[in-house]
Design a protein around this motif. Structure first.
Motif, PDB file in Angstrom:
ATOM      1  N   ILE A 162     -23.605 -18.452 -14.140  1.00  0.00           N
ATOM      2  CA  ILE A 162     -24.367 -17.530 -13.299  1.00  0.00           C
ATOM      3  C   ILE A 162     -25.442 -18.277 -12.528  1.00  0.00           C
ATOM      4  O   ILE A 162     -25.676 -18.023 -11.338  1.00  0.00           O
ATOM      5  CB  ILE A 162     -24.994 -16.415 -14.163  1.00  0.00           C
ATOM      6  N   THR A 163     -26.093 -19.230 -13.212  1.00  0.00           N
ATOM      7  CA  THR A 163     -27.141 -20.026 -12.558  1.00  0.00           C
ATOM      8  C   THR A 163     -26.583 -20.811 -11.387  1.00  0.00           C
ATOM      9  O   THR A 163     -27.194 -20.883 -10.308  1.00  0.00           O
ATOM     10  CB  THR A 163     -27.788 -20.990 -13.573  1.00  0.00           C
TER      11      THR A 163
ATOM     12  N   LEU B 200     -25.919 -18.605  -8.382  1.00  0.00           N
ATOM     13  CA  LEU B 200     -27.114 -18.086  -7.726  1.00  0.00           C
ATOM     14  C   LEU B 200     -28.009 -19.181  -7.151  1.00  0.00           C
ATOM     15  O   LEU B 200     -29.085 -18.879  -6.622  1.00  0.00           O
ATOM     16  CB  LEU B 200     -27.928 -17.255  -8.730  1.00  0.00           C
ATOM     17  N   ASN B 201     -27.569 -20.424  -7.228  1.00  0.00           N
ATOM     18  CA  ASN B 201     -28.407 -21.539  -6.784  1.00  0.00           C
ATOM     19  C   ASN B 201     -28.784 -21.444  -5.307  1.00  0.00           C
ATOM     20  O   ASN B 201     -29.861 -21.869  -4.896  1.00  0.00           O
ATOM     21  CB  ASN B 201     -27.701 -22.875  -7.034  1.00  0.00           C
TER      22      ASN B 201
ATOM     23  N   LEU C 181     -29.304 -18.830  -3.556  1.00  0.00           N
ATOM     24  CA  LEU C 181     -30.112 -17.659  -3.217  1.00  0.00           C
ATOM     25  C   LEU C 181     -31.595 -17.977  -3.324  1.00  0.00           C
ATOM     26  O   LEU C 181     -32.006 -18.883  -4.050  1.00  0.00           O
ATOM     27  CB  LEU C 181     -29.763 -16.494  -4.150  1.00  0.00           C
TER      28      LEU C 181
ATOM     29  N   ASP D   9     -35.590 -17.421  -4.316  1.00  0.00           N
ATOM     30  CA  ASP D   9     -36.223 -17.026  -5.578  1.00  0.00           C
ATOM     31  C   ASP D   9     -36.475 -15.525  -5.635  1.00  0.00           C
ATOM     32  O   ASP D   9     -36.392 -14.916  -6.708  1.00  0.00           O
ATOM     33  CB  ASP D   9     -37.544 -17.774  -5.749  1.00  0.00           C
TER      34      ASP D   9
ATOM     35  N   LYS E 252     -33.180 -13.824  -6.557  1.00  0.00           N
ATOM     36  CA  LYS E 252     -32.888 -14.075  -7.969  1.00  0.00           C
ATOM     37  C   LYS E 252     -33.725 -13.167  -8.871  1.00  0.00           C
ATOM     38  O   LYS E 252     -33.215 -12.594  -9.842  1.00  0.00           O
ATOM     39  CB  LYS E 252     -33.168 -15.545  -8.314  1.00  0.00           C
TER      40      LYS E 252
ATOM     41  N   LEU F 214     -32.440  -9.593  -8.718  1.00  0.00           N
ATOM     42  CA  LEU F 214     -31.216  -9.423  -9.502  1.00  0.00           C
ATOM     43  C   LEU F 214     -31.521  -9.362 -10.992  1.00  0.00           C
ATOM     44  O   LEU F 214     -30.914  -8.579 -11.723  1.00  0.00           O
ATOM     45  CB  LEU F 214     -30.235 -10.560  -9.210  1.00  0.00           C
ATOM     46  N   LYS F 215     -32.462 -10.204 -11.446  1.00  0.00           N
ATOM     47  CA  LYS F 215     -32.861 -10.182 -12.856  1.00  0.00           C
ATOM     48  C   LYS F 215     -33.473  -8.837 -13.225  1.00  0.00           C
ATOM     49  O   LYS F 215     -33.155  -8.251 -14.263  1.00  0.00           O
ATOM     50  CB  LYS F 215     -33.856 -11.299 -13.150  1.00  0.00           C
TER      51      LYS F 215
END
Length: 204
Positions: free
Chosen positions: A135-136, A139-140, A142, A144, A147, A150-151
């Motif tokens: 997942i990381t 999303l790299n 995108l 901050d 991110k 989304l969290k």
């Protein structure tokens, strides 16, 4: 499709109709989830969510303990010898598909739902932790801000389910501790008519 209906039968608990129940099922879980997400967003340091020893793993370990309790409670309720538990409620009726439920039926649906939800949250947590590196990487690219959004969105959905689990558990404990032992109904005929029944009571 028939198999899926059977496998998801515990979710019928959410279809049980009652005036008060919607607060435990929807309103309060959503409210507390929003509150938790706001707190998460404004924390000076971000909480570790997906990694080992993070939030999801800690909650999953806690839910695993509860899952065993739900299964044991469900088995006990199904055979629990209490004359009140096989009666319909004294107040506003609990209904599923327009049919009134007894207290035993209601509690079986409740703890079946809790067990189903507990298993689902543990599985979701384990999968999320296992997929965290992938997942990381995805999303790299995108920003901050995206991110973080989304969290927060994931936490919002997760906490709705988690809060529903906790609130329903507390209500189940209240019901088993107090409600099924109340002596509100006194039968005065073979047909089961009650001299004390009050249909205006909202509690069940």
């Amino acid at each position: 499709m028939d198999v899926l209906v059977k496998l998801t039968a515990p979710l019928k608990y959410l279809l049980i109709d009652h005036k008060q129940k919607k607060y435990v099922d929807y309103i309060l879980p959503i409210f507390f989830s929003l509150l938790m997400c706001v707190l998460f967003f404004f924390l000076p340091e971000q909480i570790v969510i997906f990694r080992n020893n993070g939030l999801i793993e800690s909650l999953s370990n806690f839910i695993q303990v509860l899952a065993g309790f739900y299964i044991a409670a469900l088995a006990a309720i199904a055979t629990f010898p209490n004359k009140n538990i096989d009666n319909v409620t004294d107040g506003y009726p609990l209904k599923l598909n327009n049919e009134e439920l007894t207290r035993r039926q209601f509690l079986c649906y409740m703890f079946g739902y809790l067990a189903f939800l507990g298993f689902s949250l543990v599985l979701l947590g384990k999968v999320a932790i296992s997929l965290e590196p992938n997942i990381t990487l995805l999303l790299n690219n995108l920003s901050d801000e995206i991110k973080l959004a989304l969290k927060v969105f994931f936490l919002f959905l997760y906490f709705i389910a988690f809060n529903s689990l906790i609130l329903t558990t507390l209500y189940g404990l209240y019901y088993l501790t107090e409600k099924i032992h109340e002596r509100k109904t006194e039968f005065t005929s073979e047909l089961g008519e009650s001299s004390t029944k009050n249909n205006d009571i909202e509690d069940f």
